[in-house]
Design a protein around this motif. Structure first.
Motif, PDB file in Angstrom:
ATOM      1  N   ALA A   1       7.286   3.043   5.149  1.00  0.00           N
ATOM      2  CA  ALA A   1       5.822   3.099   5.207  1.00  0.00           C
ATOM      3  C   ALA A   1       5.283   4.525   5.171  1.00  0.00           C
ATOM      4  O   ALA A   1       4.292   4.815   4.498  1.00  0.00           O
ATOM      5  N   GLY A   2       5.926   5.441   5.895  1.00  0.00           N
ATOM      6  CA  GLY A   2       5.424   6.811   5.948  1.00  0.00           C
ATOM      7  C   GLY A   2       5.659   7.579   4.663  1.00  0.00           C
ATOM      8  O   GLY A   2       4.886   8.473   4.319  1.00  0.00           O
TER       9      GLY A   2
ATOM     10  N   HIS B   1       0.853  -1.191   0.000  1.00  0.00           N
ATOM     11  CA  HIS B   1       0.000   0.000   0.000  1.00  0.00           C
ATOM     12  C   HIS B   1       0.886   1.237   0.000  1.00  0.00           C
ATOM     13  O   HIS B   1       1.971   1.253   0.572  1.00  0.00           O
TER      14      HIS B   1
ATOM     15  N   GLU C   1       9.345   5.028  10.730  1.00  0.00           N
ATOM     16  CA  GLU C   1       8.061   5.037  10.041  1.00  0.00           C
ATOM     17  C   GLU C   1       7.269   3.755  10.295  1.00  0.00           C
ATOM     18  O   GLU C   1       6.045   3.788  10.412  1.00  0.00           O
ATOM     19  N   GLN C   2       7.965   2.626  10.383  1.00  0.00           N
ATOM     20  CA  GLN C   2       7.271   1.346  10.558  1.00  0.00           C
ATOM     21  C   GLN C   2       6.876   1.095  11.999  1.00  0.00           C
ATOM     22  O   GLN C   2       5.813   0.520  12.270  1.00  0.00           O
TER      23      GLN C   2
ATOM     24  N   GLN D   1       1.058   4.339   1.288  1.00  0.00           N
ATOM     25  CA  GLN D   1       1.559   5.107   2.416  1.00  0.00           C
ATOM     26  C   GLN D   1       0.723   4.823   3.649  1.00  0.00           C
ATOM     27  O   GLN D   1      -0.491   4.653   3.568  1.00  0.00           O
ATOM     28  N   ALA D   2       1.365   4.721   4.791  1.00  0.00           N
ATOM     29  CA  ALA D   2       0.654   4.512   6.058  1.00  0.00           C
ATOM     30  C   ALA D   2       1.420   5.226   7.156  1.00  0.00           C
ATOM     31  O   ALA D   2       2.588   4.948   7.383  1.00  0.00           O
ATOM     32  N   GLY D   3       0.788   6.171   7.830  1.00  0.00           N
ATOM     33  CA  GLY D   3       1.451   6.901   8.898  1.00  0.00           C
ATOM     34  C   GLY D   3       2.233   8.091   8.389  1.00  0.00           C
ATOM     35  O   GLY D   3       2.197   8.442   7.214  1.00  0.00           O
TER      36      GLY D   3
ATOM     37  N   GLY E   1       5.978   5.925   1.703  1.00  0.00           N
ATOM     38  CA  GLY E   1       5.382   5.144   0.630  1.00  0.00           C
ATOM     39  C   GLY E   1       6.360   4.821  -0.485  1.00  0.00           C
ATOM     40  O   GLY E   1       6.036   4.923  -1.661  1.00  0.00           O
TER      41      GLY E   1
ATOM     42  N   ASP F   1       0.563   5.515  17.240  1.00  0.00           N
ATOM     43  CA  ASP F   1      -0.236   6.711  16.946  1.00  0.00           C
ATOM     44  C   ASP F   1       0.283   7.943  17.669  1.00  0.00           C
ATOM     45  O   ASP F   1       0.082   9.072  17.215  1.00  0.00           O
TER      46      ASP F   1
END
Length: 443
Positions: A355-356, A147, A410-411, A149-151, A358, A415
């Motif tokens: 992850a952040g 996916h 990032e991983q 981008q996450a975070g 992407g 929150d």
């Protein structure tokens, strides 16, 4: 450096490899220089033989008159020999310079093309201890990306929690420098120490090399003369800042001969690395993904030609063990011909998922240089049959610290932005489970 004999006897093969690399090399000029050098060398050797014979005749002269006549003739011949030797040195200098400009011969298994033509060898996720190997290897456009981008990206997390201070780094050194603070600095130190300890368990002897080197080691590993504009040279000296630990560690044994029972020789080393790269503006270079200065742990192996490719597989596994134990999502690319480094015959890039941001971030390049660097640096070994051969050199990052740091932030950040420390690093952080923001400094 490619052996002249290989160029002379396999000219069309070398020409074809240079074409796949996109290297504009005038092999015909090199062949001509080599031809002229060999012809002139014959003439010089003949003149030297005549001079030695004349010397004997002078010593055997039966009268002063005969001796003086021979001396005068020898003086004229010596002047001609001096000019011949000067011409030979000029040709040899030009030929040596041309040979230094030729990249290594790539392995025939490499895909042809540029960055977009790399093949995916495997991927995995260290957090779930899963891995897939692709046979046949996948094209990049066949690969299912994670996916997007996450975070948050690492630069936002780091600034919010005070792990990285971009403003004060730029204040003292300008862009793109930064300072790590508090647990950010401690995490970097933990990564370096843990990686070195892991490589020790993998059979590498640790080396702490100088961060400044002379010109010869940079020529030996292939950074000079081609990449001079990406290096930092110390003004009014003959020293350069190291672009990677590969340079001082590979040249530890320059102009030496290993006994075959000593090989393989395996070293790991930490250095700061300095590269004068050009950066474009934008998100792709935000944060600590690229910079003039960065820390890296490197693995370097010296081995024999018959163990070379098996050693490359071992080196790749050693580097992968780092990303697996850190719990990162990763993939391995086999680089195509035009994207393979100047000195390398084959390179695998290990990338981790950011992850952040992407995107995939390269944290290690694992390469086999065959005998290319060894010829430039005079690295040799003696076989059981007492034959002297050039060693094969390999190296790989284990790992580059800034992008590994970024991927972990990032991983592993929750929150609230607190980063969960991988279990393998906790002993190096006093047992800490999460990174903690630094204390506020009253001003």
């Amino acid at each position: 450096m490619i052996a002249l004999k290989v160029i002379r006897e396999n000219t069309e093969k070398v020409r074809a490899v240079m074409k796949t690399r996109g290297a504009n090399i005038d092999l015909d000029q090199i062949i001509e220089l080599d031809h002229n050098r060999r012809n002139l060398l014959v003439t010089v050797e003949s003149a030297r033989a005549n001079r030695r014979e004349a010397g004997k005749q002078i010593g055997q002269a039966k009268s002063d008159e005969e001796r003086q006549r021979l001396i005068e003739a020898q003086r004229n011949d010596a002047g001609e020999l001096d000019q011949l030797e000067k011409g030979l040195r000029e040709i040899e200098t030009e030929l040596d310079q041309r040979l230094l400009e030729i990249p290594n011969l790539t392995h025939p298994d490499l895909p042809e093309g540029g960055e977009e033509d790399a093949l995916i060898v495997l991927d995995g996720d260290g957090s779930t201890n899963t891995e897939r190997k692709f046979s046949p290897k996948l094209r990049l456009d066949e690969y299912d990306e994670p996916h997007s981008q996450a975070g948050k990206p690492h630069w936002e997390i780091a600034e919010e929690h005070g792990y990285i201070d971009f403003e004060r780094g730029s204040k003292v050194s300008g862009s793109p420098f930064y300072m790590l603070r508090g647990d950010g600095a401690r995490l970097q130190r933990a990564l370096i120490n843990w990686m070195l300890d892991l490589h020790l368990r993998q059979g590498y002897e640790e080396v702490y090399p100088p961060f400044l080197v002379r010109e010869e080691p940079l020529i030996g590993t292939g950074q000079l003369p081609k990449f001079a504009n990406t290096l930092f040279e110390i003004k009014d000296s003959d020293l350069w800042l190291v672009p990677t630990a590969e340079v001082p560690v590979t040249n530890m044994y320059r102009e030496e001969i290993f006994e075959i029972e000593e090989l393989p020789v395996k070293h790991s080393a930490y250095t700061a690395c300095f590269r004068h790269e050009q950066f474009s503006a934008g998100r792709q270079v935000r944060g600590i993904k690229r910079g003039y200065q960065f820390d890296k742990v490197e693995m370097v192996i010296f081995t024999t030609e018959d163990q070379s490719w098996e050693t490359l597989d071992t080196l790749l596994e050693n580097a992968l063990d780092v990303v697996r134990q850190l719990g990162l999502k990763y993939r391995v690319l086999q680089l195509a011909t035009k994207d393979t480094g100047f000195s390398s015959a084959m390179t695998y890039d290990i990338e981790v998922w950011s992850a952040g941001s992407g995107e995939w971030l390269e944290v290690s390049s694992v390469s086999n240089f065959t005998d290319f660097q060894a010829r430039r640096a005079g690295l040799r070994y003696r076989t059981v049959d007492n034959v002297i051969k050039h060693a094969h050199t390999l190296n790989g990052s284990g790992l580059g610290i800034p992008r590994t740091f970024a991927a972990l932030l990032e991983q592993n950040s929750n929150d609230s932005g607190n980063m969960l420390v991988p279990e393998v690093l906790r002993p190096y952080l006093g047992g800490q489970e999460f990174l903690e923001p630094p204390l506020k400094v009253e001003r």
